[in-house]
Design an enzyme around this catalytic site. Structure first.
Site, PDB file in Angstrom:
ATOM      1  N   VAL A  22       0.810  -1.226   0.000  1.00  0.00           N
ATOM      2  CA  VAL A  22       0.000   0.000   0.000  1.00  0.00           C
ATOM      3  C   VAL A  22       0.843   1.277   0.000  1.00  0.00           C
ATOM      4  CG1 VAL A  22      -2.082  -0.975   1.050  1.00  0.00           C
ATOM      5  CG2 VAL A  22      -0.284  -0.047   2.523  1.00  0.00           C
ATOM      6  N   LYS A  24       3.838   1.638   2.333  1.00  0.00           N
ATOM      7  CA  LYS A  24       4.499   1.884   3.622  1.00  0.00           C
ATOM      8  C   LYS A  24       5.952   2.315   3.449  1.00  0.00           C
ATOM      9  CE  LYS A  24       3.825  -2.268   5.237  1.00  0.00           C
ATOM     10  NZ  LYS A  24       3.069  -2.858   4.117  1.00  0.00           N
ATOM     11  N   LYS A  46      13.399  -1.475   9.600  1.00  0.00           N
ATOM     12  CA  LYS A  46      12.478  -2.469   9.035  1.00  0.00           C
ATOM     13  C   LYS A  46      12.801  -3.756   9.786  1.00  0.00           C
ATOM     14  CE  LYS A  46       9.729  -4.436   5.892  1.00  0.00           C
ATOM     15  NZ  LYS A  46       8.409  -4.040   5.373  1.00  0.00           N
ATOM     16  N   SER A  50      10.631  -9.736   4.136  1.00  0.00           N
ATOM     17  CA  SER A  50      10.618 -11.024   3.431  1.00  0.00           C
ATOM     18  C   SER A  50      10.252 -10.787   1.971  1.00  0.00           C
ATOM     19  CB  SER A  50       9.623 -11.984   4.089  1.00  0.00           C
ATOM     20  OG  SER A  50       8.356 -11.390   4.205  1.00  0.00           O
ATOM     21  N   ASP A  60      13.162  -3.590   1.152  1.00  0.00           N
ATOM     22  CA  ASP A  60      12.674  -2.354   1.750  1.00  0.00           C
ATOM     23  C   ASP A  60      13.810  -1.586   2.422  1.00  0.00           C
ATOM     24  OD1 ASP A  60      10.197  -2.854   0.818  1.00  0.00           O
ATOM     25  OD2 ASP A  60       9.259  -3.235   2.755  1.00  0.00           O
ATOM     26  N   GLU A 121       9.080   0.649   9.816  1.00  0.00           N
ATOM     27  CA  GLU A 121       8.131   0.123   8.821  1.00  0.00           C
ATOM     28  C   GLU A 121       7.725  -1.301   9.176  1.00  0.00           C
ATOM     29  OE1 GLU A 121       9.256  -0.157   4.608  1.00  0.00           O
ATOM     30  OE2 GLU A 121       7.431  -1.345   4.294  1.00  0.00           O
ATOM     31  N   ALA A 123       5.420  -4.948   8.490  1.00  0.00           N
ATOM     32  CA  ALA A 123       5.351  -5.908   7.386  1.00  0.00           C
ATOM     33  C   ALA A 123       3.866  -6.149   7.135  1.00  0.00           C
ATOM     34  CB  ALA A 123       6.039  -7.201   7.786  1.00  0.00           C
ATOM     35  N   GLY A 124       3.439  -5.997   5.899  1.00  0.00           N
ATOM     36  CA  GLY A 124       2.026  -6.205   5.578  1.00  0.00           C
ATOM     37  C   GLY A 124       1.138  -5.284   6.401  1.00  0.00           C
TER      38      GLY A 124
END
Ligand SMILES: Nc1ncnc2c1ncn2[C@@H]1O[C@H](COP(=O)(O)OP(=O)(O)OP(=O)(O)O)[C@@H](O)[C@H]1O
Ligand SMILES: [Mg+2]
Length: 252
Positions: A22, A24, A46, A50, A60, A121, A123-124
């Site tokens: 989205v 991030k 982060k 993955s 990332d 940040e 994850a998901g």
């Protein structure tokens, strides 16, 4: 859930989203770059990534460093990188690693030592298994920092955003606001929901939408960091973000 930690590990802000993909990373980088440009000593973290391997600029951590200009090794920004495009808990397992919240936090200690505050940040989204015992949301609660939600601007975002807000509120994570993002393929003229989504999210969540990041031109090397910073500054109200971090660094 793992044992609660008594106090904030470090002042900061946790960037979560309504889903994977989205925006991030883009938003985390833009916030860090904007605050650093004002002289704030913020770093990026982060905790687990993955789906990519380090070295090709695709992870990332590497994207966060190139978009912010922060001089740091990507392995320090992302101490746990797993190749499998799976939720962190499963990606780790496939590499023979059992993650715990305590280990994830202690792997971040070089960053905690180097910076005054961290933009973290996730994850998901929030209900993503990070370890055997913790969702991403549990990890945010353990860090004891506020969250900011990145949401798509288009159709479906009210549902995803309100669900994310209610989950975080249920476990007591403060939320400073929502940033709407025109991710790739979002064309304002073919999605009539966009015009009302921010207003409806504010109405149903009681939160502030801090702005809507427009779609950025992509270069073959990725995004231009100056364009990202300028666009972000023009589109997003940075004051609540700045204030949320300042309050913590002052011990408030
Ligand atoms: N405003 C934007 N304009 C154009 N492209 C964008 C924008 N925001 C995000 N993207 C692109 O959409 C994709 C997803 O964005 P990003 O990687 O920031 O998402 P994410 O939420 O960090 O995903 P993950 O869950 O994998 O960490 C990327 O290819 C990114 O470059
Ligand atoms: Mg990302």
């Amino acid at each position: 859930m793992s044992k609660a930690i008594d106090k904030t590990i470090i002042p900061g802000l946790f960037i979560t989203g309504t889903d994977t993909g989205v925006g991030k990373t883009i938003v985390t980088a833009a916030i860090a770059a904007a605050l650093r440009a004002e002289g704030m000593d913020v770093g990026v973290w982060k905790p687990v990534q993955s789906g990519e391997t380090m070295g090709r600029g695709m992870t990332d951590a590497e994207r966060l460093l190139s978009l912010t200009g922060i001089q740091e090794r990507p392995e320090v920004v992302a101490p746990f990188t797993f190749e499998a495009p799976l939720t962190p808990m499963l990606a780790a397992k496939q590499s023979g690693v059992t993650l715990t919240v305590r280990e994830i936090i202690s792997a971040g200690s070089p960053l905690v030592d180097h910076y005054q505050a961290l933009i973290v940040e996730g994850a998901g989204g929030v209900a993503v298994p990070l370890t055997e015992e913790a969702f991403v949301a549990d990890f945010i609660a353990e860090l004891r920092i506020p969250a900011l939600i990145v949401a798509r601007s288009g159709l479906g975002t009210i549902n995803h955003t309100i669900l994310t807000v209610s989950y975080l509120e249920r476990i007591g994570v403060p939320i400073i606001g929502v940033i709407m993002n025109d991710i790739e393929h979002t064309e304002s003229n073919d999605d009539p929901s966009i015009a009302m989504n921010a207003e409806l999210i504010e109405r149903y969540s009681g939160l502030k939408v801090l702005g809507r990041l427009p779609r950025l031109p992509r270069l073959h090397t990725g995004f231009n960091s100056e364009t990202l910073l300028e666009t972000f500054r023009a589109a997003i109200n940075l004051a609540p973000i700045r204030d949320a971090i300042t309050v913590q660094t002052m011990g408030g």
